[in-house]
Design an enzyme around this catalytic site. Structure first.
Site, short mmCIF file in Angstrom:
data_model
loop_
_atom_site.label_atom_id
_atom_site.label_comp_id
_atom_site.label_asym_id
_atom_site.label_seq_id
_atom_site.Cartn_x
_atom_site.Cartn_y
_atom_site.Cartn_z
N ARG A 1 7.46 45.77 -42.63
CA ARG A 1 7.01 45.33 -43.86
C ARG A 1 5.55 45.69 -44.08
NH1 ARG A 1 8.36 40.42 -46.37
NH2 ARG A 1 6.35 39.71 -46.45
N ARG B 1 -0.32 54.13 -42.33
CA ARG B 1 -1.17 55.15 -43.21
C ARG B 1 -1.97 56.00 -42.66
NH1 ARG B 1 -2.60 51.58 -47.24
NH2 ARG B 1 -0.85 51.00 -48.33
N ARG C 1 11.10 28.96 -39.38
CA ARG C 1 9.89 29.01 -38.95
C ARG C 1 9.13 28.02 -40.07
NH1 ARG C 1 7.93 28.61 -34.23
NH2 ARG C 1 5.97 29.56 -33.70
N ARG D 1 -4.08 32.95 -39.81
CA ARG D 1 -4.80 33.70 -40.69
C ARG D 1 -5.72 32.51 -41.03
NH1 ARG D 1 0.19 36.29 -44.07
NH2 ARG D 1 1.32 34.49 -44.05
N GLU E 1 -3.88 28.65 -41.23
CA GLU E 1 -2.34 28.51 -41.28
C GLU E 1 -1.86 28.49 -39.87
OE1 GLU E 1 -1.05 31.31 -44.30
OE2 GLU E 1 0.79 31.92 -42.97
N TYR F 1 14.17 37.13 -46.25
CA TYR F 1 12.80 37.24 -46.03
C TYR F 1 12.16 37.86 -47.26
CZ TYR F 1 8.13 37.85 -43.52
OH TYR F 1 7.04 38.06 -42.98
N ASP G 1 10.01 38.32 -50.93
CA ASP G 1 8.83 38.18 -51.26
C ASP G 1 8.91 37.94 -52.96
OD1 ASP G 1 6.94 38.69 -49.41
OD2 ASP G 1 7.36 40.81 -49.78
P1 FAD Z 1 10.89 28.01 -52.90
O1 FAD Z 1 9.30 28.33 -53.42
O2 FAD Z 1 10.63 27.54 -51.63
O3 FAD Z 1 11.31 26.86 -53.95
C1 FAD Z 1 12.18 26.06 -53.34
C2 FAD Z 1 12.14 24.71 -54.06
O4 FAD Z 1 13.43 24.07 -53.70
C3 FAD Z 1 11.10 23.88 -53.38
O5 FAD Z 1 9.91 23.46 -54.23
C4 FAD Z 1 11.72 22.72 -52.48
O6 FAD Z 1 11.02 21.65 -52.71
C5 FAD Z 1 12.92 22.67 -53.56
N1 FAD Z 1 13.90 22.22 -52.87
C6 FAD Z 1 14.51 22.36 -51.55
N2 FAD Z 1 15.54 21.57 -51.14
C7 FAD Z 1 15.71 20.57 -52.27
C8 FAD Z 1 16.39 19.53 -52.47
N3 FAD Z 1 17.43 19.03 -51.62
N4 FAD Z 1 16.30 18.82 -53.54
C9 FAD Z 1 15.22 19.08 -54.40
N5 FAD Z 1 14.55 20.08 -54.41
C10 FAD Z 1 14.74 20.93 -53.13
N6 FAD Z 1 5.54 36.57 -51.48
C11 FAD Z 1 4.68 37.50 -52.05
O7 FAD Z 1 5.40 38.13 -52.87
N7 FAD Z 1 3.60 37.83 -51.75
C12 FAD Z 1 2.74 37.22 -50.79
O8 FAD Z 1 1.71 37.35 -50.54
C13 FAD Z 1 3.70 36.01 -50.09
N8 FAD Z 1 3.20 35.16 -49.33
C14 FAD Z 1 3.80 34.17 -48.85
C15 FAD Z 1 3.10 33.45 -47.71
C16 FAD Z 1 3.89 32.42 -47.21
C17 FAD Z 1 3.05 31.53 -46.06
C18 FAD Z 1 5.02 31.96 -47.34
C19 FAD Z 1 5.81 30.89 -46.96
C20 FAD Z 1 5.73 32.87 -48.62
C21 FAD Z 1 5.00 33.87 -49.04
N9 FAD Z 1 5.66 34.65 -50.19
C22 FAD Z 1 4.92 35.74 -50.58
C23 FAD Z 1 7.05 34.28 -50.14
C24 FAD Z 1 7.08 33.57 -51.56
O9 FAD Z 1 6.70 32.31 -51.31
C25 FAD Z 1 8.69 33.43 -52.09
O10 FAD Z 1 9.20 34.53 -52.04
C26 FAD Z 1 9.04 32.50 -53.21
O11 FAD Z 1 8.01 31.61 -53.34
C27 FAD Z 1 10.16 32.01 -53.15
O12 FAD Z 1 10.64 31.21 -54.34
P2 FAD Z 1 12.25 30.28 -54.12
O13 FAD Z 1 12.05 29.57 -55.61
O14 FAD Z 1 13.11 31.12 -53.59
O15 FAD Z 1 11.71 29.24 -53.03
N1 UDP Z 2 1.86 41.26 -38.29
C1 UDP Z 2 1.13 41.71 -37.10
N2 UDP Z 2 -0.24 41.50 -37.33
C2 UDP Z 2 -1.02 41.36 -38.35
C3 UDP Z 2 -0.12 41.13 -39.68
C4 UDP Z 2 1.39 41.06 -39.51
O1 UDP Z 2 1.62 41.64 -35.87
O2 UDP Z 2 -2.21 41.54 -38.27
C5 UDP Z 2 3.42 41.24 -38.28
C6 UDP Z 2 3.92 39.91 -37.75
O3 UDP Z 2 5.04 40.02 -37.27
C7 UDP Z 2 4.23 39.40 -39.11
C8 UDP Z 2 4.71 40.70 -39.70
O4 UDP Z 2 3.86 41.73 -39.27
O5 UDP Z 2 5.30 38.60 -39.26
C9 UDP Z 2 4.85 40.68 -41.26
O6 UDP Z 2 3.42 40.36 -42.01
P1 UDP Z 2 3.12 40.03 -43.47
O7 UDP Z 2 1.78 39.99 -43.69
O8 UDP Z 2 4.15 40.72 -44.33
O9 UDP Z 2 3.66 38.32 -43.17
P2 UDP Z 2 3.71 37.09 -44.11
O10 UDP Z 2 2.66 37.25 -45.23
O11 UDP Z 2 5.17 37.42 -44.99
O12 UDP Z 2 3.85 35.92 -43.39
#
Ligand code: FAD
Ligand code: UDP
Length: 369
Positions: free
Chosen positions: A172, A176, A249, A280, A300, A348, A350
Protein backbone atom coordinates in the site's frame (compact mmCIF):
# COMPACT_ATOMS: atom_id res chain seq x y z
CA UNK A 1 -46.16 -4.04 -1.22
CA UNK A 2 -43.51 -3.30 1.37
CA UNK A 3 -42.86 0.23 2.57
CA UNK A 4 -39.31 0.38 1.19
CA UNK A 5 -37.48 -1.05 -1.80
CA UNK A 6 -34.23 -1.13 0.16
CA UNK A 7 -33.28 -1.47 3.79
CA UNK A 8 -29.69 -0.30 3.95
CA UNK A 9 -27.87 -1.51 7.02
CA UNK A 10 -25.03 0.92 7.75
CA UNK A 11 -24.92 4.70 7.24
CA UNK A 12 -21.25 4.63 6.22
CA UNK A 13 -19.90 5.63 2.84
CA UNK A 14 -21.12 2.48 1.10
CA UNK A 15 -24.65 2.65 2.51
CA UNK A 16 -24.96 6.40 1.92
CA UNK A 17 -23.69 6.20 -1.68
CA UNK A 18 -26.03 3.35 -2.43
CA UNK A 19 -29.01 5.12 -0.84
CA UNK A 20 -28.32 8.38 -2.68
CA UNK A 21 -28.12 6.69 -6.07
CA UNK A 22 -31.08 4.38 -5.52
CA UNK A 23 -33.22 7.29 -4.32
CA UNK A 24 -32.26 9.24 -7.44
CA UNK A 25 -33.62 6.35 -9.47
CA UNK A 26 -36.93 6.46 -7.63
CA UNK A 27 -36.30 3.70 -5.10
CA UNK A 28 -37.61 4.06 -1.56
CA UNK A 29 -34.78 3.60 0.93
CA UNK A 30 -34.46 3.26 4.67
CA UNK A 31 -30.96 3.53 6.15
CA UNK A 32 -30.30 2.25 9.64
CA UNK A 33 -27.17 2.36 11.78
CA UNK A 34 -26.44 1.02 15.21
CA UNK A 35 -24.31 4.07 15.98
CA UNK A 36 -25.92 7.36 16.97
CA UNK A 37 -24.54 9.22 13.96
CA UNK A 38 -24.25 8.85 10.21
CA UNK A 39 -20.96 8.48 8.28
CA UNK A 40 -19.59 5.21 9.67
CA UNK A 41 -15.84 5.46 10.11
CA UNK A 42 -15.48 8.73 8.22
CA UNK A 43 -17.57 10.60 10.79
CA UNK A 44 -16.07 13.86 12.12
CA UNK A 45 -16.94 15.58 15.38
CA UNK A 46 -16.39 19.30 15.85
CA UNK A 47 -14.29 19.94 18.94
CA UNK A 48 -12.85 23.41 19.62
CA UNK A 49 -14.00 24.29 16.09
CA UNK A 50 -11.74 21.59 14.66
CA UNK A 51 -13.10 18.68 12.60
CA UNK A 52 -11.88 15.69 14.56
CA UNK A 53 -11.74 12.43 12.60
CA UNK A 54 -13.34 10.32 15.34
CA UNK A 55 -12.30 6.96 13.92
CA UNK A 56 -8.82 7.72 12.65
CA UNK A 57 -7.27 10.01 10.07
CA UNK A 58 -9.07 9.93 6.73
CA UNK A 59 -7.41 11.31 3.62
CA UNK A 60 -9.29 10.95 0.37
CA UNK A 61 -7.14 9.81 -2.55
CA UNK A 62 -7.92 8.23 -5.89
CA UNK A 63 -6.74 7.79 -9.45
CA UNK A 64 -10.28 7.44 -10.67
CA UNK A 65 -11.47 10.72 -12.20
CA UNK A 66 -15.09 9.59 -12.08
CA UNK A 67 -14.93 8.95 -8.33
CA UNK A 68 -13.04 12.21 -7.77
CA UNK A 69 -15.68 14.21 -9.69
CA UNK A 70 -18.36 12.32 -7.79
CA UNK A 71 -17.10 13.25 -4.29
CA UNK A 72 -16.43 16.79 -5.46
CA UNK A 73 -20.10 17.09 -6.34
CA UNK A 74 -20.87 16.82 -2.60
CA UNK A 75 -18.05 18.91 -1.10
CA UNK A 76 -15.17 21.20 -1.95
CA UNK A 77 -11.84 19.49 -1.39
CA UNK A 78 -8.80 21.37 -0.19
CA UNK A 79 -5.43 20.55 -1.72
CA UNK A 80 -4.14 18.70 1.35
CA UNK A 81 -1.34 16.25 0.58
CA UNK A 82 -0.60 13.70 3.27
CA UNK A 83 3.07 13.72 4.26
CA UNK A 84 3.29 11.90 7.57
CA UNK A 85 6.54 11.41 9.40
CA UNK A 86 7.84 8.43 11.30
CA UNK A 87 9.36 8.66 14.76
CA UNK A 88 11.69 5.86 15.81
CA UNK A 89 13.42 6.16 19.17
CA UNK A 90 13.52 9.94 18.87
CA UNK A 91 14.77 9.89 15.26
CA UNK A 92 12.49 11.46 12.65
CA UNK A 93 12.12 10.12 9.08
CA UNK A 94 10.01 11.16 6.12
CA UNK A 95 7.38 8.80 4.80
CA UNK A 96 6.62 7.12 2.51
CA UNK A 97 10.01 5.56 1.84
CA UNK A 98 11.70 8.03 -0.50
CA UNK A 99 14.99 9.83 -1.11
CA UNK A 100 14.49 11.97 2.02
CA UNK A 101 14.18 8.80 4.11
CA UNK A 102 17.19 7.15 2.45
CA UNK A 103 19.30 10.30 2.83
CA UNK A 104 18.53 10.63 6.54
CA UNK A 105 19.21 6.96 7.16
CA UNK A 106 22.30 6.34 5.06
CA UNK A 107 23.53 9.76 3.91
CA UNK A 108 23.01 8.72 0.28
CA UNK A 109 22.24 11.50 -2.16
CA UNK A 110 21.46 9.95 -5.52
CA UNK A 111 18.79 7.39 -6.45
CA UNK A 112 21.57 5.12 -7.70
CA UNK A 113 23.27 5.12 -4.29
CA UNK A 114 19.96 4.42 -2.54
CA UNK A 115 19.14 1.54 -4.88
CA UNK A 116 22.60 0.06 -4.37
CA UNK A 117 22.18 0.18 -0.58
CA UNK A 118 18.79 -1.54 -0.74
CA UNK A 119 20.07 -4.15 -3.17
CA UNK A 120 23.05 -4.90 -0.92
CA UNK A 121 20.71 -5.49 2.05
CA UNK A 122 18.24 -7.51 0.01
CA UNK A 123 21.04 -9.74 -1.28
CA UNK A 124 22.42 -10.29 2.22
CA UNK A 125 18.95 -11.38 3.38
CA UNK A 126 18.87 -14.10 0.70
CA UNK A 127 15.23 -13.34 -0.21
CA UNK A 128 14.43 -14.07 -3.85
CA UNK A 129 10.68 -14.50 -3.93
CA UNK A 130 9.02 -12.73 -0.98
CA UNK A 131 6.42 -14.92 0.71
CA UNK A 132 5.15 -12.66 3.47
CA UNK A 133 5.13 -9.04 4.62
CA UNK A 134 8.57 -9.20 6.23
CA UNK A 135 10.22 -10.62 3.10
CA UNK A 136 8.31 -8.23 0.86
CA UNK A 137 9.39 -5.25 2.94
CA UNK A 138 13.05 -6.26 3.01
CA UNK A 139 13.00 -6.83 -0.76
CA UNK A 140 11.55 -3.37 -1.34
CA UNK A 141 13.52 -1.23 1.11
CA UNK A 142 16.21 -3.37 2.81
CA UNK A 143 16.72 -4.46 6.39
CA UNK A 144 17.50 -1.08 8.01
CA UNK A 145 14.16 0.46 7.06
CA UNK A 146 12.37 -2.77 7.79
CA UNK A 147 13.83 -2.85 11.31
CA UNK A 148 13.33 0.82 12.15
CA UNK A 149 10.17 1.82 10.33
CA UNK A 150 8.17 -1.30 9.50
CA UNK A 151 8.59 -4.26 11.85
CA UNK A 152 7.50 -2.62 15.14
CA UNK A 153 4.64 -0.63 13.59
CA UNK A 154 3.34 -3.61 11.65
CA UNK A 155 3.50 -6.06 14.53
CA UNK A 156 1.64 -3.78 16.92
CA UNK A 157 -0.87 -2.77 14.25
CA UNK A 158 -1.75 -6.34 13.34
CA UNK A 159 -0.94 -8.16 16.60
CA UNK A 160 1.07 -10.83 14.87
CA UNK A 161 4.50 -11.37 13.38
CA UNK A 162 5.25 -9.72 10.03
CA UNK A 163 6.13 -13.20 8.75
CA UNK A 164 2.49 -14.22 9.23
CA UNK A 165 1.06 -11.30 7.28
CA UNK A 166 0.33 -11.02 3.55
CA UNK A 167 2.72 -8.96 1.39
CA UNK A 168 0.01 -6.76 -0.11
CA UNK A 169 -0.33 -4.77 3.12
CA UNK A 170 3.11 -3.21 2.77
CA UNK A 171 2.61 -2.61 -0.93
CA UNK A 172 0.00 0.00 0.00
CA UNK A 173 2.95 2.32 0.68
CA UNK A 174 4.88 3.83 -2.22
CA UNK A 175 8.66 3.35 -2.44
CA UNK A 176 10.06 6.25 -4.39
CA UNK A 177 13.48 7.23 -5.64
CA UNK A 178 12.60 10.92 -5.75
CA UNK A 179 12.57 13.55 -2.99
CA UNK A 180 8.79 13.43 -2.66
CA UNK A 181 6.99 12.95 0.69
CA UNK A 182 3.48 12.45 -0.71
CA UNK A 183 2.13 9.33 1.06
CA UNK A 184 -0.02 8.40 -1.92
CA UNK A 185 0.70 7.92 -5.61
CA UNK A 186 -2.83 8.83 -6.64
CA UNK A 187 -3.47 11.75 -8.93
CA UNK A 188 -6.28 13.25 -6.82
CA UNK A 189 -6.10 13.87 -3.08
CA UNK A 190 -7.57 16.12 -0.40
CA UNK A 191 -9.82 16.64 2.60
CA UNK A 192 -13.38 17.91 2.23
CA UNK A 193 -13.56 21.48 3.50
CA UNK A 194 -15.65 21.35 6.67
CA UNK A 195 -15.04 17.62 7.19
CA UNK A 196 -16.55 14.41 5.84
CA UNK A 197 -20.00 14.77 7.42
CA UNK A 198 -21.03 17.22 4.71
CA UNK A 199 -20.75 14.50 2.08
CA UNK A 200 -22.81 11.95 3.97
CA UNK A 201 -25.38 14.54 5.06
CA UNK A 202 -25.95 15.54 1.44
CA UNK A 203 -26.16 11.93 0.32
CA UNK A 204 -28.78 11.15 2.93
CA UNK A 205 -30.69 14.44 2.73
CA UNK A 206 -33.82 12.91 1.20
CA UNK A 207 -33.55 9.48 2.80
CA UNK A 208 -35.30 8.04 5.86
CA UNK A 209 -32.59 7.32 8.45
CA UNK A 210 -32.92 5.55 11.78
CA UNK A 211 -29.93 5.77 14.11
CA UNK A 212 -29.12 3.73 17.23
CA UNK A 213 -30.83 0.80 15.50
CA UNK A 214 -29.00 -2.51 15.41
CA UNK A 215 -30.20 -4.78 12.63
CA UNK A 216 -29.68 -7.89 14.76
CA UNK A 217 -31.82 -6.62 17.61
CA UNK A 218 -34.88 -6.52 15.38
CA UNK A 219 -33.89 -8.57 12.42
CA UNK A 220 -37.23 -9.92 11.32
CA UNK A 221 -39.22 -6.74 11.72
CA UNK A 222 -36.61 -4.63 9.94
CA UNK A 223 -36.19 -7.15 7.13
CA UNK A 224 -39.93 -7.13 6.53
CA UNK A 225 -39.92 -3.40 5.89
CA UNK A 226 -38.17 -3.70 2.54
CA UNK A 227 -37.99 -5.82 -0.60
CA UNK A 228 -34.21 -6.03 -0.44
CA UNK A 229 -31.44 -5.52 2.09
CA UNK A 230 -28.11 -3.88 1.44
CA UNK A 231 -25.93 -5.09 4.28
CA UNK A 232 -22.70 -3.26 5.11
CA UNK A 233 -22.05 -4.83 8.53
CA UNK A 234 -19.98 -7.95 9.17
CA UNK A 235 -20.89 -10.75 6.80
CA UNK A 236 -19.98 -13.46 9.34
CA UNK A 237 -22.26 -11.88 11.94
CA UNK A 238 -25.10 -11.84 9.39
CA UNK A 239 -24.74 -15.63 9.19
CA UNK A 240 -24.46 -15.97 12.94
CA UNK A 241 -20.78 -16.99 12.61
CA UNK A 242 -21.95 -20.34 11.29
CA UNK A 243 -18.54 -21.27 9.85
CA UNK A 244 -16.69 -19.50 12.66
CA UNK A 245 -15.74 -15.88 13.10
CA UNK A 246 -13.55 -13.98 10.67
CA UNK A 247 -10.67 -12.14 12.30
CA UNK A 248 -10.57 -8.35 12.57
CA UNK A 249 -8.28 -5.83 14.19
CA UNK A 250 -9.75 -3.22 16.48
CA UNK A 251 -8.57 0.19 17.66
CA UNK A 252 -8.87 2.43 20.66
CA UNK A 253 -8.84 6.19 20.05
CA UNK A 254 -7.74 8.60 22.77
CA UNK A 255 -8.70 12.19 21.94
CA UNK A 256 -7.14 15.10 23.86
CA UNK A 257 -7.62 18.86 23.72
CA UNK A 258 -4.31 20.67 24.21
CA UNK A 259 -3.80 24.28 25.19
CA UNK A 260 -1.40 25.04 22.39
CA UNK A 261 -1.92 26.01 18.78
CA UNK A 262 0.52 23.58 17.14
CA UNK A 263 1.52 20.41 18.96
CA UNK A 264 3.46 18.37 16.43
CA UNK A 265 3.72 20.48 13.27
CA UNK A 266 2.20 17.82 11.02
CA UNK A 267 -1.13 15.98 10.83
CA UNK A 268 0.25 12.45 11.30
CA UNK A 269 3.25 11.04 13.15
CA UNK A 270 3.72 7.28 13.04
CA UNK A 271 5.47 5.80 16.07
CA UNK A 272 7.28 2.85 14.58
CA UNK A 273 8.91 1.28 17.61
CA UNK A 274 7.21 -1.68 19.23
CA UNK A 275 7.41 -0.38 22.80
CA UNK A 276 5.18 2.65 22.24
CA UNK A 277 1.65 1.18 22.42
CA UNK A 278 0.02 3.51 19.90
CA UNK A 279 0.77 3.54 16.17
CA UNK A 280 -0.03 7.15 15.29
CA UNK A 281 -0.74 10.54 16.73
CA UNK A 282 -3.06 12.68 14.64
CA UNK A 283 -3.26 16.46 15.00
CA UNK A 284 -6.52 17.13 13.21
CA UNK A 285 -6.33 20.88 12.55
CA UNK A 286 -3.48 20.38 10.07
CA UNK A 287 -5.81 18.56 7.65
CA UNK A 288 -7.57 21.87 7.11
CA UNK A 289 -4.70 24.30 7.81
CA UNK A 290 -6.48 25.35 11.02
CA UNK A 291 -5.51 28.48 12.90
CA UNK A 292 -7.47 27.87 16.13
CA UNK A 293 -5.78 28.73 19.45
CA UNK A 294 -6.13 25.18 20.76
CA UNK A 295 -5.48 21.83 19.15
CA UNK A 296 -6.95 18.32 19.30
CA UNK A 297 -4.80 15.22 19.01
CA UNK A 298 -5.73 11.55 18.83
CA UNK A 299 -3.59 8.61 19.80
CA UNK A 300 -4.49 5.44 17.92
CA UNK A 301 -3.94 2.16 19.82
CA UNK A 302 -4.36 -1.12 17.96
CA UNK A 303 -6.14 -3.77 20.04
CA UNK A 304 -7.21 -7.39 19.68
CA UNK A 305 -10.71 -7.84 18.35
CA UNK A 306 -13.34 -10.07 19.90
CA UNK A 307 -17.04 -10.43 19.11
CA UNK A 308 -18.79 -7.21 20.12
CA UNK A 309 -15.78 -4.93 19.49
CA UNK A 310 -15.56 -2.50 16.55
CA UNK A 311 -14.06 -4.37 13.58
CA UNK A 312 -11.92 -1.63 12.04
CA UNK A 313 -9.69 -3.78 9.83
CA UNK A 314 -10.31 -7.14 8.14
CA UNK A 315 -7.28 -9.41 8.43
CA UNK A 316 -6.97 -10.50 4.81
CA UNK A 317 -4.56 -13.39 5.23
CA UNK A 318 -5.02 -16.72 3.52
CA UNK A 319 -6.89 -18.37 6.38
CA UNK A 320 -9.46 -15.56 6.71
CA UNK A 321 -9.86 -15.07 2.97
CA UNK A 322 -10.68 -18.77 2.67
CA UNK A 323 -13.25 -18.54 5.41
CA UNK A 324 -14.70 -15.44 3.80
CA UNK A 325 -15.14 -17.40 0.55
CA UNK A 326 -17.48 -19.76 2.42
CA UNK A 327 -19.63 -16.84 3.57
CA UNK A 328 -19.49 -15.38 0.07
CA UNK A 329 -20.83 -18.64 -1.27
CA UNK A 330 -23.84 -18.34 1.05
CA UNK A 331 -24.23 -14.69 0.06
CA UNK A 332 -24.30 -15.57 -3.64
CA UNK A 333 -27.44 -17.65 -3.05
CA UNK A 334 -29.36 -14.78 -1.46
CA UNK A 335 -32.15 -13.37 -3.57
CA UNK A 336 -32.90 -10.33 -1.46
CA UNK A 337 -29.69 -9.52 0.37
CA UNK A 338 -26.62 -7.86 -1.10
CA UNK A 339 -23.41 -7.32 0.86
CA UNK A 340 -21.09 -4.39 0.44
CA UNK A 341 -18.46 -2.15 2.01
CA UNK A 342 -15.39 -2.94 4.06
CA UNK A 343 -17.20 -5.35 6.38
CA UNK A 344 -19.70 -6.86 3.95
CA UNK A 345 -16.98 -7.61 1.39
CA UNK A 346 -14.31 -8.25 4.07
CA UNK A 347 -11.79 -6.19 2.11
CA UNK A 348 -9.21 -3.62 3.15
CA UNK A 349 -10.99 -0.96 1.08
CA UNK A 350 -10.12 2.72 1.08
CA UNK A 351 -12.88 5.29 0.62
CA UNK A 352 -12.55 5.62 -3.16
CA UNK A 353 -12.84 1.84 -3.52
CA UNK A 354 -15.98 1.83 -1.37
CA UNK A 355 -17.58 4.46 -3.59
CA UNK A 356 -16.58 2.55 -6.72
CA UNK A 357 -18.03 -0.65 -5.30
CA UNK A 358 -21.27 1.04 -4.21
CA UNK A 359 -21.78 2.63 -7.64
CA UNK A 360 -21.17 -0.74 -9.26
CA UNK A 361 -23.70 -2.42 -6.96
CA UNK A 362 -26.31 0.23 -7.79
CA UNK A 363 -25.76 -0.35 -11.49
CA UNK A 364 -26.05 -4.10 -11.21
CA UNK A 365 -29.15 -4.03 -9.04
CA UNK A 366 -31.02 -1.27 -10.74
CA UNK A 367 -30.30 -2.56 -14.22
CA UNK A 368 -31.57 -6.05 -13.38
CA UNK A 369 -34.80 -4.63 -11.89
P1 FAD B 1 -18.19 1.73 7.67
O1 FAD B 1 -17.74 3.13 7.62
O2 FAD B 1 -17.60 0.81 8.68
O3 FAD B 1 -19.77 1.74 7.85
C1 FAD B 1 -20.52 0.61 8.21
C2 FAD B 1 -21.62 1.07 9.13
O4 FAD B 1 -22.48 -0.05 9.38
C3 FAD B 1 -21.12 1.55 10.49
O5 FAD B 1 -21.59 2.86 10.74
C4 FAD B 1 -21.73 0.55 11.48
O6 FAD B 1 -22.09 1.13 12.71
C5 FAD B 1 -22.92 0.03 10.71
N1 FAD B 1 -23.35 -1.30 11.14
C6 FAD B 1 -22.59 -2.42 11.21
N2 FAD B 1 -23.32 -3.44 11.67
C7 FAD B 1 -24.57 -2.95 11.89
C8 FAD B 1 -25.75 -3.52 12.38
N3 FAD B 1 -25.82 -4.80 12.78
N4 FAD B 1 -26.87 -2.75 12.47
C9 FAD B 1 -26.83 -1.44 12.12
N5 FAD B 1 -25.70 -0.85 11.66
C10 FAD B 1 -24.59 -1.60 11.54
N6 FAD B 1 -9.76 5.24 3.67
C11 FAD B 1 -9.19 6.17 2.88
O7 FAD B 1 -9.53 6.27 1.69
N7 FAD B 1 -8.23 7.03 3.35
C12 FAD B 1 -7.80 6.99 4.64
O8 FAD B 1 -6.95 7.79 5.04
C13 FAD B 1 -8.38 6.02 5.51
N8 FAD B 1 -7.99 5.93 6.80
C14 FAD B 1 -8.56 5.01 7.61
C15 FAD B 1 -8.16 4.95 8.94
C16 FAD B 1 -8.73 4.03 9.80
C17 FAD B 1 -8.28 3.97 11.24
C18 FAD B 1 -9.74 3.14 9.33
C19 FAD B 1 -10.37 2.14 10.26
C20 FAD B 1 -10.14 3.18 8.01
C21 FAD B 1 -9.56 4.11 7.13
N9 FAD B 1 -9.97 4.22 5.81
C22 FAD B 1 -9.38 5.15 4.98
C23 FAD B 1 -11.00 3.32 5.25
C24 FAD B 1 -12.42 3.91 5.29
O9 FAD B 1 -12.78 4.17 6.62
C25 FAD B 1 -13.38 2.90 4.68
O10 FAD B 1 -12.99 2.54 3.39
C26 FAD B 1 -14.83 3.39 4.62
O11 FAD B 1 -15.17 4.27 5.64
C27 FAD B 1 -15.72 2.17 4.68
O12 FAD B 1 -17.07 2.52 4.50
P2 FAD B 1 -18.19 1.41 4.73
O13 FAD B 1 -19.48 2.07 4.51
O14 FAD B 1 -17.84 0.19 3.99
O15 FAD B 1 -18.01 0.99 6.28
N1 UDP C 1 3.42 0.59 7.81
C1 UDP C 1 4.60 0.52 8.50
N2 UDP C 1 5.17 1.67 8.98
C2 UDP C 1 4.60 2.87 8.82
C3 UDP C 1 3.38 2.95 8.10
C4 UDP C 1 2.81 1.78 7.62
O1 UDP C 1 5.15 -0.56 8.68
O2 UDP C 1 5.15 3.88 9.28
C5 UDP C 1 2.84 -0.67 7.29
C6 UDP C 1 1.91 -1.33 8.34
O3 UDP C 1 2.00 -2.73 8.18
C7 UDP C 1 0.56 -0.82 7.92
C8 UDP C 1 0.69 -0.85 6.40
O4 UDP C 1 2.04 -0.42 6.16
O5 UDP C 1 -0.48 -1.66 8.39
C9 UDP C 1 -0.29 0.02 5.64
O6 UDP C 1 -0.14 1.35 6.07
P1 UDP C 1 -1.32 2.41 5.89
O7 UDP C 1 -0.79 3.73 6.31
O8 UDP C 1 -1.85 2.27 4.52
O9 UDP C 1 -2.36 1.88 6.97
P2 UDP C 1 -3.85 2.36 7.35
O10 UDP C 1 -3.87 3.86 7.20
O11 UDP C 1 -4.78 1.65 6.44
O12 UDP C 1 -3.98 1.93 8.77
Amino acid sequence: MKKYDYLIVGAGLFGATFAYEANKKGKRCLVIDKRNHIGGNIYCKKIENINVHQYGAHIFHTNNKKVWDYVNSFAEFNGYINSPIASYKGEIYNLPFNMNTFNKLWGVITPEEAKAKIEEQRKASGIIEPKNLEEQAISLVGTDIYTKLIKGYTEKQWGRSATELPSFIIKRLPVRFTYDNNYFNDRYQGIPEGGYNIIIEKMLEEIDVKLSTDFFENREKLSNLAEKIIFTGMIDEFYNYEFGSLEYRSLKFEHEILECDNYQGVAVINYTERDIPYTRVIEHKHFEYGTQNKTVITKEYPIDWKIGDEPYYPVNDEKNNKLFEKYKELASKEKSVVFGGRLGDYKYYDMHQVIEAALKTVNILLESN
